[in-house]
Design a protein around this motif. Sequence first.
Motif, PDB file in Angstrom:
ATOM      1  N   LYS A  23      -7.623  -8.931  -7.674  1.00  0.00           N
ATOM      2  CA  LYS A  23      -6.583  -8.676  -8.679  1.00  0.00           C
ATOM      3  C   LYS A  23      -7.071  -8.986 -10.086  1.00  0.00           C
ATOM      4  N   LYS A  24      -8.034  -9.903 -10.199  1.00  0.00           N
ATOM      5  CA  LYS A  24      -8.595 -10.265 -11.505  1.00  0.00           C
ATOM      6  C   LYS A  24      -9.714  -9.305 -11.929  1.00  0.00           C
ATOM      7  N   GLY A  25     -10.014  -8.312 -11.073  1.00  0.00           N
ATOM      8  CA  GLY A  25     -11.028  -7.324 -11.426  1.00  0.00           C
ATOM      9  C   GLY A  25     -12.429  -7.672 -10.967  1.00  0.00           C
ATOM     10  N   ASP A  26     -12.577  -8.646 -10.075  1.00  0.00           N
ATOM     11  CA  ASP A  26     -13.880  -9.055  -9.549  1.00  0.00           C
ATOM     12  C   ASP A  26     -14.417  -7.964  -8.620  1.00  0.00           C
ATOM     13  N   VAL A  27     -15.424  -7.248  -9.085  1.00  0.00           N
ATOM     14  CA  VAL A  27     -15.980  -6.125  -8.324  1.00  0.00           C
ATOM     15  C   VAL A  27     -16.631  -6.603  -7.020  1.00  0.00           C
ATOM     16  N   ARG A  28     -17.273  -7.743  -7.048  1.00  0.00           N
ATOM     17  CA  ARG A  28     -17.883  -8.295  -5.818  1.00  0.00           C
ATOM     18  C   ARG A  28     -16.817  -8.607  -4.769  1.00  0.00           C
ATOM     19  N   ALA A  29     -15.706  -9.124  -5.219  1.00  0.00           N
ATOM     20  CA  ALA A  29     -14.607  -9.416  -4.292  1.00  0.00           C
ATOM     21  C   ALA A  29     -14.076  -8.119  -3.685  1.00  0.00           C
ATOM     22  N   PHE A  30     -13.961  -7.089  -4.518  1.00  0.00           N
ATOM     23  CA  PHE A  30     -13.493  -5.808  -3.988  1.00  0.00           C
ATOM     24  C   PHE A  30     -14.487  -5.259  -2.961  1.00  0.00           C
ATOM     25  N   GLU A  61     -11.117   8.166  -1.217  1.00  0.00           N
ATOM     26  CA  GLU A  61      -9.906   8.321  -2.022  1.00  0.00           C
ATOM     27  C   GLU A  61      -8.947   7.159  -1.800  1.00  0.00           C
ATOM     28  N   ALA A  62      -8.819   6.723  -0.556  1.00  0.00           N
ATOM     29  CA  ALA A  62      -7.908   5.619  -0.237  1.00  0.00           C
ATOM     30  C   ALA A  62      -8.357   4.326  -0.912  1.00  0.00           C
ATOM     31  N   PHE A  63      -9.654   4.040  -0.865  1.00  0.00           N
ATOM     32  CA  PHE A  63     -10.119   2.796  -1.474  1.00  0.00           C
ATOM     33  C   PHE A  63     -10.098   2.857  -3.007  1.00  0.00           C
ATOM     34  N   ILE A  64     -10.158   4.034  -3.568  1.00  0.00           N
ATOM     35  CA  ILE A  64      -9.947   4.150  -5.019  1.00  0.00           C
ATOM     36  C   ILE A  64      -8.502   3.762  -5.327  1.00  0.00           C
ATOM     37  N   GLN A  65      -7.570   4.218  -4.486  1.00  0.00           N
ATOM     38  CA  GLN A  65      -6.162   3.836  -4.673  1.00  0.00           C
ATOM     39  C   GLN A  65      -5.973   2.330  -4.498  1.00  0.00           C
ATOM     40  N   VAL A  66      -6.629   1.764  -3.487  1.00  0.00           N
ATOM     41  CA  VAL A  66      -6.539   0.318  -3.266  1.00  0.00           C
ATOM     42  C   VAL A  66      -7.031  -0.410  -4.513  1.00  0.00           C
ATOM     43  N   TYR A  67      -8.174  -0.005  -5.022  1.00  0.00           N
ATOM     44  CA  TYR A  67      -8.764  -0.643  -6.206  1.00  0.00           C
ATOM     45  C   TYR A  67      -7.831  -0.541  -7.409  1.00  0.00           C
ATOM     46  N   ASN A  68      -7.297   0.652  -7.626  1.00  0.00           N
ATOM     47  CA  ASN A  68      -6.439   0.874  -8.785  1.00  0.00           C
ATOM     48  C   ASN A  68      -5.081   0.192  -8.685  1.00  0.00           C
ATOM     49  N   ILE A  70      -4.377  -2.712  -6.541  1.00  0.00           N
ATOM     50  CA  ILE A  70      -4.408  -4.042  -5.916  1.00  0.00           C
ATOM     51  C   ILE A  70      -3.475  -5.014  -6.634  1.00  0.00           C
ATOM     52  N   GLY A  71      -3.273  -4.835  -7.918  1.00  0.00           N
ATOM     53  CA  GLY A  71      -2.368  -5.698  -8.677  1.00  0.00           C
ATOM     54  C   GLY A  71      -0.923  -5.595  -8.231  1.00  0.00           C
ATOM     55  N   ARG A  72      -0.568  -4.500  -7.581  1.00  0.00           N
ATOM     56  CA  ARG A  72       0.804  -4.290  -7.104  1.00  0.00           C
ATOM     57  C   ARG A  72       1.064  -4.954  -5.757  1.00  0.00           C
ATOM     58  N   LEU A  73       0.019  -5.398  -5.095  1.00  0.00           N
ATOM     59  CA  LEU A  73       0.171  -6.033  -3.788  1.00  0.00           C
ATOM     60  C   LEU A  73       0.907  -7.354  -3.965  1.00  0.00           C
ATOM     61  N   ALA A  74       2.081  -7.460  -3.363  1.00  0.00           N
ATOM     62  CA  ALA A  74       2.919  -8.640  -3.562  1.00  0.00           C
ATOM     63  C   ALA A  74       2.356  -9.869  -2.858  1.00  0.00           C
ATOM     64  N   GLN A  75       1.963  -9.723  -1.604  1.00  0.00           N
ATOM     65  CA  GLN A  75       1.462 -10.849  -0.822  1.00  0.00           C
ATOM     66  C   GLN A  75       0.092 -10.519  -0.265  1.00  0.00           C
ATOM     67  N   ALA A  76      -0.846 -11.408  -0.427  1.00  0.00           N
ATOM     68  CA  ALA A  76      -2.174 -11.185   0.131  1.00  0.00           C
ATOM     69  C   ALA A  76      -2.113 -11.120   1.650  1.00  0.00           C
ATOM     70  N   GLY A  77      -1.139 -11.787   2.235  1.00  0.00           N
ATOM     71  CA  GLY A  77      -1.012 -11.792   3.691  1.00  0.00           C
ATOM     72  C   GLY A  77      -0.680 -10.433   4.270  1.00  0.00           C
ATOM     73  N   SER A  78      -0.226  -9.511   3.441  1.00  0.00           N
ATOM     74  CA  SER A  78       0.125  -8.180   3.934  1.00  0.00           C
ATOM     75  C   SER A  78      -0.937  -7.143   3.582  1.00  0.00           C
ATOM     76  N   VAL A  79      -2.122  -7.577   3.216  1.00  0.00           N
ATOM     77  CA  VAL A  79      -3.162  -6.660   2.753  1.00  0.00           C
ATOM     78  C   VAL A  79      -3.561  -5.651   3.829  1.00  0.00           C
ATOM     79  N   THR A  80      -3.635  -6.065   5.085  1.00  0.00           N
ATOM     80  CA  THR A  80      -4.021  -5.140   6.149  1.00  0.00           C
ATOM     81  C   THR A  80      -3.036  -3.986   6.250  1.00  0.00           C
TER      82      THR A  80
END
Length: 186
Positions: A23-30, A61-68, A70-80
């Motif tokens: 969420k902070k833009g860390d490319v390595r984390a992504f 395409e899906a992971f581009i959407q995820v990257y763009n 990720i800030g909207r993800l409310a809970q990290a626990g629901s990432v899957t």
Amino acid sequence: MQEAFTNNLNPTPVTDQLVARCKKGDVRAFRELYDAYSTAMYNICLRMTGNVTDAEDILQEAFIQVYNNIGRLAQAGSVTAWIKRIVVNQCLSHLRRKKVYFEEVEQVEVEEEDAVDEEGFTWTVSAVRDAIQALPSGYKTVLNLYLFEEYSHKEIAGMLDISESTVKTQYMRAKERVRQMVKRQN
């Protein structure tokens, strides 16, 4: 809340901290997030499209959407579930562009099919996989969403903008066709 999802290729668990770094833009984390999910999500794409090139494109395409987003993800626990939903939606968009056709229940006459005597033939993974891939796109989409992605008939109907009874009919017919194809292979 932590979620520990890993694949066989990368033992890095997906945690709240990893998602926060993304969420902070860390490319390595992504990249770690991508490595943790890409294999499983690619398999969804491949099951739904049946085509390696399409699956690779949809995954990208899906992971581009995820990257763009990720800030909207409310809970990290629901990432899957969140990533899976993006991947499935990308697959469905791709299928719509290819004009996948879903038969409405009212449009077809239900014909009585011969019962399949399953005794005496062998169900193999490859035979079932090949039979599923040979299904018409509409049948294959409903079967994959219901069996493998575990969406309900109601959820699938909403995703595909068709009636729930059409989803149930497509699923029933897909199962029957798979049985018949496997029976013929034996």
